[in-house]
Motif scaffolding. Structure first.
Motif: not given
Length: 202
Positions: A39-42, A44-55, A96-97
């Motif tokens: 999101x453009x909202x500063x 907002x929570x961030x997410x990892x670039x890795x979308x198979x992190x449980x591996x 406040x995220x």
């Protein structure tokens, strides 16, 4: 008077068996990951670039999957259906995220695991997207009239819920960096009755 709750959205939670040392090792490793904003909202929570992190964490992945299988077999009674993870990622938030209300596509069940320590807590909010068109104010909120429900989350909790259920991370006044692992699951194999036109093989 008797009431009947038809077709509930069933949410389940469990506790994953990880020690404080194992949780600290996870968090230390999370801090090395690359995170992106959705999101453009500063705030907002961030997410990892890795979308198979449980591996990256096979022991944790197995423990979460074992817990989900108890949910699907003992509560949902999908004993003959096999599921598998499609995606998994880390969420990172600080004071406040938040995340906007959202749901997950191309999956059937979703979940979140929280590697929190003893003195940490957080929450997740679920919202009923099929609520009434009239906004009435009850004298007391219960499962019959509530349009949202906030679940307080503590150390090592994992939550499973239908992927179409709207949810969000609420704006929290936490004094620590909050990490969680979110994930999606789909059924695999034969879906439905092989003699019907709705049969699907995944």
């Amino acid at each position: 008077m008797k009431t009947l709750n038809l077709f509930p959205k069933t949410i389940a939670n469990d506790v994953i068996d990880l020690s404080n040392n194992e949780i600290n090792d996870l968090i230390n490793d999370f801090e090395k990951q690359t995170f992106i904003s959705t999101s453009k909202n500063n705030n907002c929570t961030l997410i990892s670039q890795d979308k198979n992190i449980l591996d990256k964490y096979p022991i944790l992945k197995t423990k979460i999957f074992d817990s989900f299988n108890i949910f699907k077999n003992e509560i949902l009674k999908y004993n003959h259906q096999r599921f598998e993870f499609t995606t998994s990622w880390i969420t990172k938030s600080t004071k406040n995220n938040f995340t906007h209300l959202h749901f997950h596509k191309n999956c059937m069940y979703s979940g979140v695991y929280y590697p929190l320590l003893e003195n940490q807590s957080t929450s997740i909010e679920f919202v009923n997207s099929n609520s009434s068109l009239f906004l009435l104010e009850p004298t007391e909120y219960n499962i019959h009239n509530s349009i949202s429900q906030t679940i307080n989350v503590e150390k090592n909790m994992v939550i499973f819920f239908p992927s179409e259920l709207l949810h969000s991370i609420v704006n929290e006044n936490v004094n620590f960096t909050r990490y969680s692992i979110a994930f999606n699951l789909i059924p695999r194999g034969n879906i439905g009755n092989i003699n019907e036109d709705s049969f699907l093989k995944l």
